[in-house]
Motif scaffolding. Structure first.
Motif, PDB file in Angstrom:
ATOM      1  N   SER A  25       0.814  -1.213   0.000  1.00 56.16           N
ATOM      2  CA  SER A  25       0.000   0.000   0.000  1.00 56.16           C
ATOM      3  C   SER A  25       0.850   1.267   0.000  1.00 56.16           C
ATOM      4  CB  SER A  25      -0.920   0.002   1.221  1.00 56.16           C
ATOM      5  OG  SER A  25      -0.130   0.062   2.388  1.00 56.16           O
ATOM      6  N   GLU A  26       2.085   1.149  -0.409  1.00 61.43           N
ATOM      7  CA  GLU A  26       2.975   2.310  -0.446  1.00 61.43           C
ATOM      8  C   GLU A  26       2.757   3.138  -1.713  1.00 61.43           C
ATOM      9  OE1 GLU A  26       6.976   0.985  -0.303  1.00 61.43           O
ATOM     10  OE2 GLU A  26       6.959   0.774   1.862  1.00 61.43           O
ATOM     11  N   ARG A  27       3.080   4.401  -1.565  1.00 59.55           N
ATOM     12  CA  ARG A  27       3.139   5.301  -2.717  1.00 59.55           C
ATOM     13  C   ARG A  27       4.507   5.955  -2.674  1.00 59.55           C
ATOM     14  NH1 ARG A  27      -2.332   8.770  -3.364  1.00 59.55           N
ATOM     15  NH2 ARG A  27      -3.713   7.021  -3.706  1.00 59.55           N
ATOM     16  N   GLY A  36      19.896  18.885  -9.593  1.00 59.79           N
ATOM     17  CA  GLY A  36      20.267  17.768 -10.453  1.00 59.79           C
ATOM     18  C   GLY A  36      19.909  16.430  -9.829  1.00 59.79           C
ATOM     19  N   GLY A  37      19.574  16.399  -8.573  1.00 59.35           N
ATOM     20  CA  GLY A  37      19.185  15.157  -7.905  1.00 59.35           C
ATOM     21  C   GLY A  37      17.679  15.122  -7.732  1.00 59.35           C
ATOM     22  N   GLU A  38      17.219  14.166  -6.966  1.00 57.33           N
ATOM     23  CA  GLU A  38      15.794  14.080  -6.716  1.00 57.33           C
ATOM     24  C   GLU A  38      15.546  13.609  -5.289  1.00 57.33           C
ATOM     25  OE1 GLU A  38      14.762   9.769  -8.679  1.00 57.33           O
ATOM     26  OE2 GLU A  38      14.596  11.526  -9.940  1.00 57.33           O
ATOM     27  N   THR A  39      14.401  13.998  -4.781  1.00 56.03           N
ATOM     28  CA  THR A  39      13.996  13.605  -3.436  1.00 56.03           C
ATOM     29  C   THR A  39      12.913  12.556  -3.581  1.00 56.03           C
ATOM     30  OG1 THR A  39      14.440  15.842  -2.660  1.00 56.03           O
ATOM     31  CG2 THR A  39      13.058  14.457  -1.258  1.00 56.03           C
ATOM     32  N   ARG A  40      13.050  11.477  -2.788  1.00 49.18           N
ATOM     33  CA  ARG A  40      12.095  10.371  -2.859  1.00 49.18           C
ATOM     34  C   ARG A  40      11.305  10.345  -1.556  1.00 49.18           C
ATOM     35  NH1 ARG A  40      13.270   3.989  -3.685  1.00 49.18           N
ATOM     36  NH2 ARG A  40      11.076   3.478  -3.897  1.00 49.18           N
ATOM     37  N   ILE A  41       9.968  10.480  -1.705  1.00 48.24           N
ATOM     38  CA  ILE A  41       9.085  10.465  -0.546  1.00 48.24           C
ATOM     39  C   ILE A  41       8.256   9.200  -0.634  1.00 48.24           C
ATOM     40  CG2 ILE A  41       7.231  11.663   0.656  1.00 48.24           C
ATOM     41  CD1 ILE A  41       8.197  14.231  -0.804  1.00 48.24           C
ATOM     42  N   VAL A  42       8.264   8.401   0.457  1.00 47.54           N
ATOM     43  CA  VAL A  42       7.509   7.146   0.502  1.00 47.54           C
ATOM     44  C   VAL A  42       6.426   7.287   1.561  1.00 47.54           C
ATOM     45  CG1 VAL A  42       7.625   4.662   0.911  1.00 47.54           C
ATOM     46  CG2 VAL A  42       9.540   5.830  -0.191  1.00 47.54           C
ATOM     47  N   ILE A  43       5.159   7.033   1.135  1.00 50.01           N
ATOM     48  CA  ILE A  43       4.027   7.105   2.054  1.00 50.01           C
ATOM     49  C   ILE A  43       3.469   5.689   2.169  1.00 50.01           C
ATOM     50  CG2 ILE A  43       1.762   8.107   2.461  1.00 50.01           C
ATOM     51  CD1 ILE A  43       2.626  10.375   0.519  1.00 50.01           C
ATOM     52  N   SER A  44       3.398   5.188   3.395  1.00 49.14           N
ATOM     53  CA  SER A  44       2.894   3.823   3.597  1.00 49.14           C
ATOM     54  C   SER A  44       2.052   3.777   4.862  1.00 49.14           C
ATOM     55  CB  SER A  44       4.068   2.835   3.708  1.00 49.14           C
ATOM     56  OG  SER A  44       4.799   3.104   4.890  1.00 49.14           O
TER      57      SER A  44
END
Length: 170
Positions: A25-27, A36-44
């Motif tokens: 059930s994660e997003r 130049g980089g990216e941020t990763r956000i995980v919602i679970s």
């Protein structure tokens, strides 16, 4: 994979972000960080983590799901209004104001003029006196006409007499 616009007003460096389903059930939301980089956000169900670090517990998930990404409506451009419409509307409004304020002013001015002429009228007793004087002047004119007719008649009779009769009269 779902994409949305992550660009905010005035933020020229923000790019597109992506939302991907994760395991279970994660997003997973991936947002460029502008360097130049990216941020990763995980919602679970367990909570929210940013770049692998837990930020909030299980109560953060409903907030993140309920809050949609902001959608900004495009601003209305000035060129949507045809040329001259604003001037026509302004003239129309000013005419309405002028008529609504001007007509009572004109009416009150004309009433004031009527009242002013009423006050300058002569009283009734003066009018009666003037009528009597006018009648008397007419009577005098008739009498003067009669006298002048009498003088003409007398002058005519004297002119018809013979010159010798005239000598006797002298």
């Amino acid at each position: 994979m779902t994409q949305g616009s992550g660009q905010r007003r005035g933020d020229a460096t923000a790019g597109e972000f992506t939302v991907q389903p994760g395991s279970g059930s994660e997003r997973v939301v991936t947002v460029p960080d502008g360097k130049g980089g990216e941020t990763r956000i995980v919602i679970s169900d367990r909570g929210v983590s940013i770049n692998g670090e837990a930020v909030a517990g299980a109560d953060a998930r409903p907030i993140a799901e309920v809050a949609p990404a902001p959608v900004f409506a495009p601003g209305r451009a000035r060129k949507d209004i045809p040329n001259g419409v604003i001037a026509i509307v302004a003239i129309g409004c000013s005419m309405i104001v002028a008529v609504s304020l001007g007509s009572p002013l004109v009416r009150s001015f004309t009433r004031w003029l009527d009242r002013r002429t009423d006050q300058s009228r002569t009283p009734s007793d003066v009018a009666q006196r003037l009528a009597a004087i006018e009648q008397a002047v007419e009577l005098v004119a008739v009498e003067v006409e009669r006298i002048s007719e009498g003088q003409r008649f007398t002058a005519k009779l004297l002119a018809e007499r013979a010159p010798q009769d005239m000598e006797r009269v002298r």
